[in-house]
Design a protein around this motif. Structure first.
Motif, PDB file in Angstrom:
ATOM      1  N   ARG A 196       0.840  -1.210   0.000  1.00  0.00           N
ATOM      2  CA  ARG A 196       0.000   0.000   0.000  1.00  0.00           C
ATOM      3  C   ARG A 196       0.869   1.252   0.000  1.00  0.00           C
ATOM      4  NH1 ARG A 196      -3.278   1.984  -1.124  1.00  0.00           N
ATOM      5  NH2 ARG A 196      -4.576   2.819   0.563  1.00  0.00           N
ATOM      6  N   LEU A 197       1.951   1.256   0.793  1.00  0.00           N
ATOM      7  CA  LEU A 197       2.844   2.418   0.797  1.00  0.00           C
ATOM      8  C   LEU A 197       3.492   2.620  -0.574  1.00  0.00           C
ATOM      9  CD1 LEU A 197       4.603   2.047   4.283  1.00  0.00           C
ATOM     10  CD2 LEU A 197       3.003   3.848   3.588  1.00  0.00           C
ATOM     11  N   ARG A 198       3.825   1.520  -1.239  1.00  0.00           N
ATOM     12  CA  ARG A 198       4.415   1.604  -2.571  1.00  0.00           C
ATOM     13  C   ARG A 198       3.403   2.184  -3.562  1.00  0.00           C
ATOM     14  NH1 ARG A 198       6.841  -2.762  -2.448  1.00  0.00           N
ATOM     15  NH2 ARG A 198       5.160  -4.127  -3.188  1.00  0.00           N
ATOM     16  N   GLU A 199       2.147   1.775  -3.440  1.00  0.00           N
ATOM     17  CA  GLU A 199       1.104   2.308  -4.329  1.00  0.00           C
ATOM     18  C   GLU A 199       0.947   3.807  -4.133  1.00  0.00           C
ATOM     19  OE1 GLU A 199      -2.381   0.128  -3.420  1.00  0.00           O
ATOM     20  OE2 GLU A 199      -1.712  -1.730  -4.391  1.00  0.00           O
ATOM     21  N   LEU A 200       0.981   4.226  -2.852  1.00  0.00           N
ATOM     22  CA  LEU A 200       0.839   5.660  -2.583  1.00  0.00           C
ATOM     23  C   LEU A 200       2.037   6.443  -3.111  1.00  0.00           C
ATOM     24  CD1 LEU A 200      -0.598   5.512   1.064  1.00  0.00           C
ATOM     25  CD2 LEU A 200      -1.836   6.088  -1.020  1.00  0.00           C
ATOM     26  N   ASP A 201       3.235   5.838  -3.001  1.00  0.00           N
ATOM     27  CA  ASP A 201       4.446   6.508  -3.481  1.00  0.00           C
ATOM     28  C   ASP A 201       4.446   6.642  -5.000  1.00  0.00           C
ATOM     29  OD1 ASP A 201       5.448   6.840  -0.947  1.00  0.00           O
ATOM     30  OD2 ASP A 201       6.641   4.990  -0.989  1.00  0.00           O
ATOM     31  N   LYS A 258       1.945   7.184  -6.932  1.00  0.00           N
ATOM     32  CA  LYS A 258       0.977   8.137  -7.465  1.00  0.00           C
ATOM     33  C   LYS A 258       1.705   9.381  -7.948  1.00  0.00           C
ATOM     34  CE  LYS A 258      -3.441   7.035  -5.351  1.00  0.00           C
ATOM     35  NZ  LYS A 258      -4.611   7.598  -4.628  1.00  0.00           N
ATOM     36  N   SER A 259       1.377   9.818  -9.148  1.00  0.00           N
ATOM     37  CA  SER A 259       2.065  10.980  -9.713  1.00  0.00           C
ATOM     38  C   SER A 259       1.695  12.268  -8.998  1.00  0.00           C
ATOM     39  CB  SER A 259       1.744  11.100 -11.203  1.00  0.00           C
ATOM     40  OG  SER A 259       0.334  11.195 -11.398  1.00  0.00           O
ATOM     41  N   GLN A 260       0.443  12.353  -8.580  1.00  0.00           N
ATOM     42  CA  GLN A 260      -0.008  13.554  -7.878  1.00  0.00           C
ATOM     43  C   GLN A 260      -0.811  13.149  -6.645  1.00  0.00           C
ATOM     44  OE1 GLN A 260      -2.206  15.736 -10.886  1.00  0.00           O
ATOM     45  NE2 GLN A 260      -0.381  16.870 -11.509  1.00  0.00           N
TER      46      GLN A 260
END
Length: 294
Positions: free
Chosen positions: A197-202, A204-206
């Motif tokens: 989940r942290l990787r997915e949030l990181d 995100k382009s914006q």
């Protein structure tokens, strides 16, 4: 009739203070005073004395005096002339109580540790705990064997030394029990999910404000997991230090001459070291890494 000493056992194991000379002496005195011969002789003497006085029967009065004196005399005999035998039985009762507690504790620890072996991120800690569980039992057996060669089983000194060694073993087991509990708590935190989940949030382009709260919650869980691992590492490090000191004491015992030709001060020093070691191992759970006593 019996002169089995009472240890007033609770639901837990004996404490280090139960093995001190003062505690042994108290148990011997308690056993002497509570011995059936002591109690019944005095009680019967008083009863016979009352009857003899009421009915003016001299022979009963004389018997009452004899019985009343027999009770204290028997207590003195137990306390001063059977001190070694009663004290040894007292220590043996502590040993049995300790073993009963340890059997329950070891089973619980082993089940808890093995349940975490396959949990992501906890394999190393669980395997370390299992290895320590095996090692402390081996070291205690080694101390027992050495002690049997140097001291006569059944004497108070043997029982005190063995009890002190068992207290160190119990301290290590208590720490491992805490390790198993903390591991079980850490196992409820899905480390793989948090990192994903942290990787997915990181990625995100914006990232927007709506991503801040999930990131904070995820990071809080990750921080909690890390603190739990630090606690486990601190406990297992304390156990390693305790087992190392136990080996050093065992090595010192191995160097004692045969046939009790060593100084009593050597025994008392070793027992004192074991008591201190047990206390330190128990305290280790609450210590910060900067406050270690080993």
């Amino acid at each position: 009739m019996t002169d089995e000493p009472s240890t007033h056992p609770g639901s837990g194991p004996p404490d280090t203070s139960d093995y001190l000379p003062a505690a042994i002496q108290k148990a011997v005195v308690r056993t002497g005073l509570a011995h059936p011969v002591t109690i019944y002789a005095i009680a019967l003497g008083v009863s016979v004395g009352v009857v003899g006085s009421l009915f003016d029967i001299p022979i009963l009065v004389g018997a009452a005096v004899g019985l009343t004196l027999l009770g204290p005399a028997w207590a003195v005999l137990q306390i001063f002339f059977r001190h070694e035998a009663i004290g040894s039985r007292y220590l043996e009762s502590l040993h049995r109580r300790q073993k009963q507690y340890e059997r329950r504790l070891i089973g619980r620890i082993e089940d808890g540790l093995r349940s975490c072996i396959t949990v992501d991120g906890l394999e190393r800690a669980a395997n370390t705990g299992i290895a320590q569980l095996k090692n402390i039992q081996i070291k205690l057996d080694n101390v027992k064997a050495l002690l049997g060669q140097k001291l006569r089983p059944g004497e108070i000194t043997h029982g005190r030394f063995l009890g002190a060694a068992e207290q160190v073993s119990l301290s290590v087991l208590d720490n491992l029990n805490t390790v198993a509990s903390v591991l079980k708590s850490a196992a409820s935190i899905d480390l793989g999910y948090i990192h994903e989940r942290l990787r997915e949030l990181d990625e995100k382009s914006q990232p927007g404000q709506e991503d801040a709260d999930p990131r904070q919650s995820l990071q809080a869980r990750l921080d909690l997991w890390n603190r739990q691992i630090q606690t486990i590492d601190r406990l297992t490090a304390g156990n390693e230090a305790a087992m190392t000191e136990m080996e050093r004491i065992s090595a010192a015992v191995a160097r004692w001459p045969q046939d009790r030709k060593f100084a009593d001060s050597d025994i008392e020093s070793a027992i004192a070291q074991l008591h201190a070691l047990a206390s330190q191992a128990h305290d280790y759970e609450t210590l910060d890494p900067t406050q270690r006593r080993y």
